[in-house]
Write a protein that holds these residues in place. Structure first.
Motif, PDB file in Angstrom:
ATOM      1  N   THR A  38       0.849  -1.185   0.000  1.00  0.00           N
ATOM      2  CA  THR A  38       0.000   0.000   0.000  1.00  0.00           C
ATOM      3  C   THR A  38       0.885   1.236   0.000  1.00  0.00           C
ATOM      4  OG1 THR A  38      -0.168   0.104   2.415  1.00  0.00           O
ATOM      5  CG2 THR A  38      -1.839  -1.197   1.265  1.00  0.00           C
ATOM      6  N   THR A  39       0.259   2.388  -0.182  1.00  0.00           N
ATOM      7  CA  THR A  39       0.993   3.644  -0.141  1.00  0.00           C
ATOM      8  C   THR A  39       0.519   4.437   1.071  1.00  0.00           C
ATOM      9  OG1 THR A  39      -0.631   4.732  -1.579  1.00  0.00           O
ATOM     10  CG2 THR A  39       1.294   3.700  -2.643  1.00  0.00           C
ATOM     11  N   VAL A  40       1.376   5.312   1.567  1.00  0.00           N
ATOM     12  CA  VAL A  40       1.025   6.096   2.753  1.00  0.00           C
ATOM     13  C   VAL A  40       1.612   7.497   2.662  1.00  0.00           C
ATOM     14  CG1 VAL A  40       3.008   5.294   4.115  1.00  0.00           C
ATOM     15  CG2 VAL A  40       0.932   6.057   5.290  1.00  0.00           C
ATOM     16  N   ALA A  41       0.869   8.455   3.190  1.00  0.00           N
ATOM     17  CA  ALA A  41       1.334   9.836   3.344  1.00  0.00           C
ATOM     18  C   ALA A  41       0.766  10.340   4.665  1.00  0.00           C
ATOM     19  CB  ALA A  41       0.860  10.712   2.198  1.00  0.00           C
ATOM     20  N   ARG A  42       1.457  11.274   5.265  1.00  0.00           N
ATOM     21  CA  ARG A  42       0.994  11.854   6.527  1.00  0.00           C
ATOM     22  C   ARG A  42       0.967  13.378   6.398  1.00  0.00           C
ATOM     23  NH1 ARG A  42       3.465   7.214   7.632  1.00  0.00           N
ATOM     24  NH2 ARG A  42       2.450   5.807   9.083  1.00  0.00           N
ATOM     25  N   PHE A  43      -0.007  13.974   7.076  1.00  0.00           N
ATOM     26  CA  PHE A  43      -0.172  15.425   7.000  1.00  0.00           C
ATOM     27  C   PHE A  43      -0.741  15.918   8.323  1.00  0.00           C
ATOM     28  CE2 PHE A  43      -2.557  19.279   6.012  1.00  0.00           C
ATOM     29  CZ  PHE A  43      -1.628  19.995   5.272  1.00  0.00           C
ATOM     30  N   THR A  44      -0.158  16.976   8.850  1.00  0.00           N
ATOM     31  CA  THR A  44      -0.668  17.588  10.074  1.00  0.00           C
ATOM     32  C   THR A  44      -1.307  18.923   9.706  1.00  0.00           C
ATOM     33  OG1 THR A  44       1.061  16.512  11.370  1.00  0.00           O
ATOM     34  CG2 THR A  44      -0.073  18.378  12.396  1.00  0.00           C
ATOM     35  N   PRO A  45      -2.637  19.027   9.855  1.00  0.00           N
ATOM     36  CA  PRO A  45      -3.310  20.260   9.468  1.00  0.00           C
ATOM     37  C   PRO A  45      -3.026  21.402  10.447  1.00  0.00           C
ATOM     38  CG  PRO A  45      -4.888  18.682  10.351  1.00  0.00           C
ATOM     39  CD  PRO A  45      -3.565  17.990  10.299  1.00  0.00           C
ATOM     40  N   GLN A  46      -2.943  22.579   9.894  1.00  0.00           N
ATOM     41  CA  GLN A  46      -2.800  23.793  10.688  1.00  0.00           C
ATOM     42  C   GLN A  46      -4.194  24.292  11.088  1.00  0.00           C
ATOM     43  OE1 GLN A  46       0.248  25.082  11.631  1.00  0.00           O
ATOM     44  NE2 GLN A  46       0.937  23.147  10.745  1.00  0.00           N
ATOM     45  N   PRO A  47      -4.288  25.128  12.105  1.00  0.00           N
ATOM     46  CA  PRO A  47      -5.596  25.615  12.561  1.00  0.00           C
ATOM     47  C   PRO A  47      -6.421  26.312  11.478  1.00  0.00           C
ATOM     48  CG  PRO A  47      -3.907  26.135  14.178  1.00  0.00           C
ATOM     49  CD  PRO A  47      -3.198  25.577  12.972  1.00  0.00           C
ATOM     50  N   TYR A  48      -5.778  26.910  10.470  1.00  0.00           N
ATOM     51  CA  TYR A  48      -6.539  27.600   9.436  1.00  0.00           C
ATOM     52  C   TYR A  48      -7.261  26.651   8.481  1.00  0.00           C
ATOM     53  CZ  TYR A  48      -1.919  27.106   7.162  1.00  0.00           C
ATOM     54  OH  TYR A  48      -0.718  26.630   6.689  1.00  0.00           O
ATOM     55  N   ASP A 110      -6.700  18.401  15.340  1.00  0.00           N
ATOM     56  CA  ASP A 110      -5.557  18.292  16.252  1.00  0.00           C
ATOM     57  C   ASP A 110      -4.798  16.982  16.107  1.00  0.00           C
ATOM     58  OD1 ASP A 110      -7.396  16.503  17.291  1.00  0.00           O
ATOM     59  OD2 ASP A 110      -7.152  17.165  19.368  1.00  0.00           O
ATOM     60  N   ALA A 111      -4.879  16.362  14.932  1.00  0.00           N
ATOM     61  CA  ALA A 111      -4.266  15.043  14.745  1.00  0.00           C
ATOM     62  C   ALA A 111      -3.441  15.002  13.478  1.00  0.00           C
ATOM     63  CB  ALA A 111      -5.356  13.971  14.659  1.00  0.00           C
ATOM     64  N   GLU A 112      -2.415  14.153  13.501  1.00  0.00           N
ATOM     65  CA  GLU A 112      -1.729  13.843  12.253  1.00  0.00           C
ATOM     66  C   GLU A 112      -2.685  12.977  11.433  1.00  0.00           C
ATOM     67  OE1 GLU A 112       2.633  12.403  11.205  1.00  0.00           O
ATOM     68  OE2 GLU A 112       1.408  10.729  11.941  1.00  0.00           O
ATOM     69  N   LEU A 113      -2.881  13.343  10.191  1.00  0.00           N
ATOM     70  CA  LEU A 113      -3.752  12.582   9.298  1.00  0.00           C
ATOM     71  C   LEU A 113      -2.907  11.605   8.497  1.00  0.00           C
ATOM     72  CD1 LEU A 113      -5.951  15.533   7.970  1.00  0.00           C
ATOM     73  CD2 LEU A 113      -6.238  14.161  10.053  1.00  0.00           C
ATOM     74  N   GLU A 114      -3.409  10.400   8.367  1.00  0.00           N
ATOM     75  CA  GLU A 114      -2.716   9.393   7.573  1.00  0.00           C
ATOM     76  C   GLU A 114      -3.590   9.061   6.376  1.00  0.00           C
ATOM     77  OE1 GLU A 114      -0.392   5.719   9.028  1.00  0.00           O
ATOM     78  OE2 GLU A 114      -2.378   4.959   8.460  1.00  0.00           O
ATOM     79  N   VAL A 115      -2.999   9.153   5.192  1.00  0.00           N
ATOM     80  CA  VAL A 115      -3.697   8.824   3.949  1.00  0.00           C
ATOM     81  C   VAL A 115      -3.068   7.554   3.402  1.00  0.00           C
ATOM     82  CG1 VAL A 115      -4.431   9.658   1.694  1.00  0.00           C
ATOM     83  CG2 VAL A 115      -3.982  11.296   3.536  1.00  0.00           C
ATOM     84  N   ARG A 116      -3.896   6.573   3.108  1.00  0.00           N
ATOM     85  CA  ARG A 116      -3.416   5.300   2.560  1.00  0.00           C
ATOM     86  C   ARG A 116      -4.074   5.030   1.223  1.00  0.00           C
ATOM     87  NH1 ARG A 116      -0.019   1.964   4.969  1.00  0.00           N
ATOM     88  NH2 ARG A 116       0.552   2.602   7.059  1.00  0.00           N
ATOM     89  N   GLY A 117      -3.304   4.386   0.355  1.00  0.00           N
ATOM     90  CA  GLY A 117      -3.808   4.006  -0.953  1.00  0.00           C
ATOM     91  C   GLY A 117      -3.600   2.526  -1.194  1.00  0.00           C
ATOM     92  N   GLU A 118      -4.635   1.901  -1.714  1.00  0.00           N
ATOM     93  CA  GLU A 118      -4.554   0.500  -2.122  1.00  0.00           C
ATOM     94  C   GLU A 118      -4.778   0.456  -3.628  1.00  0.00           C
ATOM     95  OE1 GLU A 118      -7.171  -3.589  -1.788  1.00  0.00           O
ATOM     96  OE2 GLU A 118      -7.459  -2.045  -0.274  1.00  0.00           O
ATOM     97  N   ILE A 119      -3.793  -0.049  -4.340  1.00  0.00           N
ATOM     98  CA  ILE A 119      -3.881  -0.113  -5.794  1.00  0.00           C
ATOM     99  C   ILE A 119      -4.845  -1.231  -6.169  1.00  0.00           C
ATOM    100  CG2 ILE A 119      -2.598  -0.359  -7.959  1.00  0.00           C
ATOM    101  CD1 ILE A 119      -1.842   2.113  -6.119  1.00  0.00           C
ATOM    102  N   VAL A 120      -5.891  -0.879  -6.892  1.00  0.00           N
ATOM    103  CA  VAL A 120      -6.916  -1.847  -7.285  1.00  0.00           C
ATOM    104  C   VAL A 120      -6.608  -2.428  -8.655  1.00  0.00           C
ATOM    105  CG1 VAL A 120      -9.379  -2.140  -7.799  1.00  0.00           C
ATOM    106  CG2 VAL A 120      -8.663  -0.654  -5.911  1.00  0.00           C
ATOM    107  N   THR A 128      -6.530   2.568 -10.888  1.00  0.00           N
ATOM    108  CA  THR A 128      -7.624   2.727  -9.927  1.00  0.00           C
ATOM    109  C   THR A 128      -7.057   2.515  -8.526  1.00  0.00           C
ATOM    110  OG1 THR A 128      -9.160   1.870 -11.574  1.00  0.00           O
ATOM    111  CG2 THR A 128      -9.942   1.942  -9.300  1.00  0.00           C
ATOM    112  N   VAL A 129      -7.405   3.433  -7.621  1.00  0.00           N
ATOM    113  CA  VAL A 129      -6.862   3.416  -6.265  1.00  0.00           C
ATOM    114  C   VAL A 129      -7.992   3.608  -5.259  1.00  0.00           C
ATOM    115  CG1 VAL A 129      -5.168   4.471  -4.691  1.00  0.00           C
ATOM    116  CG2 VAL A 129      -4.787   4.580  -7.163  1.00  0.00           C
ATOM    117  N   ASN A 130      -8.044   2.759  -4.241  1.00  0.00           N
ATOM    118  CA  ASN A 130      -8.919   2.975  -3.099  1.00  0.00           C
ATOM    119  C   ASN A 130      -8.111   3.701  -2.038  1.00  0.00           C
ATOM    120  OD1 ASN A 130     -11.268   1.802  -4.102  1.00  0.00           O
ATOM    121  ND2 ASN A 130     -10.716  -0.226  -3.363  1.00  0.00           N
TER     122      ASN A 130
END
Length: 158
Positions: A38-48, A110-120, A128-130
């Motif tokens: 799978t693929t992964v990315a992480r992102f921490t959103p700012q208050p704006y 207030d959380a680190e967001l994790e985005v995952r991709g599963e290649i279909v 095609t990616v879920n």
């Protein structure tokens, strides 16, 4: 995770994307990597990035993260399917043909967001990616993307 993200291999002409472009000083600078199959990315959103409900992320950010991670995942999967290294010439770039997003629960800001991709599926011109986006270990959104490959000529300077 490897040192270089998929986006680090994009040629300079294709490094200006708001979501993942290293050359866009105002962008998210999202970085995607393989994590097993799978693929992964992480992102921490700012208050704006707040949404209409205090303490939560607005939905456009969620769609943006799924979109950019999905397109990068498509490029990486296509390279892998062709036995090519990321960054080899001609550059392989994908754009979104379709993105469906299901918002399952509010996404806390207030959380680190994790985005995952599963290649279909990987085909010659489309992948095609879920996708899923989690916060504090809970899935907040799911996505389904069809990404199409830009013709090699589109990846060259005019």
């Amino acid at each position: 995770m490897p040192d270089k993200a998929f986006q680090d291999f994009y040629p300079e002409d294709f490094s200006h994307c708001y979501g993942c472009g290293k050359s866009n000083e105002h962008g998210h600078h999202l970085k995607s990597h393989w994590d097993g199959e799978t693929t992964v990315a992480r992102f921490t959103p700012q208050p704006y990035y707040t949404g209409g409900v205090p303490g939560n992320v607005y939905g456009g950010l969620i769609a943006s993260l799924l979109d950019c991670h999905g397109a990068a995942s498509a490029a990486a999967a296509a390279c892998k399917a062709e036995g090519r290294e990321m960054g080899s010439a001609p550059p392989m770039r994908f754009v979104t043909a379709s993105l469906k997003v299901d918002y399952l629960r509010p996404t806390p800001i207030d959380a680190e967001l994790e985005v995952r991709g599963e290649i279909v599926e990987v085909k010659a011109r489309k992948v095609t990616v879920n996708l899923s986006l989690t916060a504090h270990g809970e899935v907040c959104a799911r996505g389904h993307m069809v990404a199409v490959r830009l013709p090699d000529a589109a990846a060259k300077k005019p």
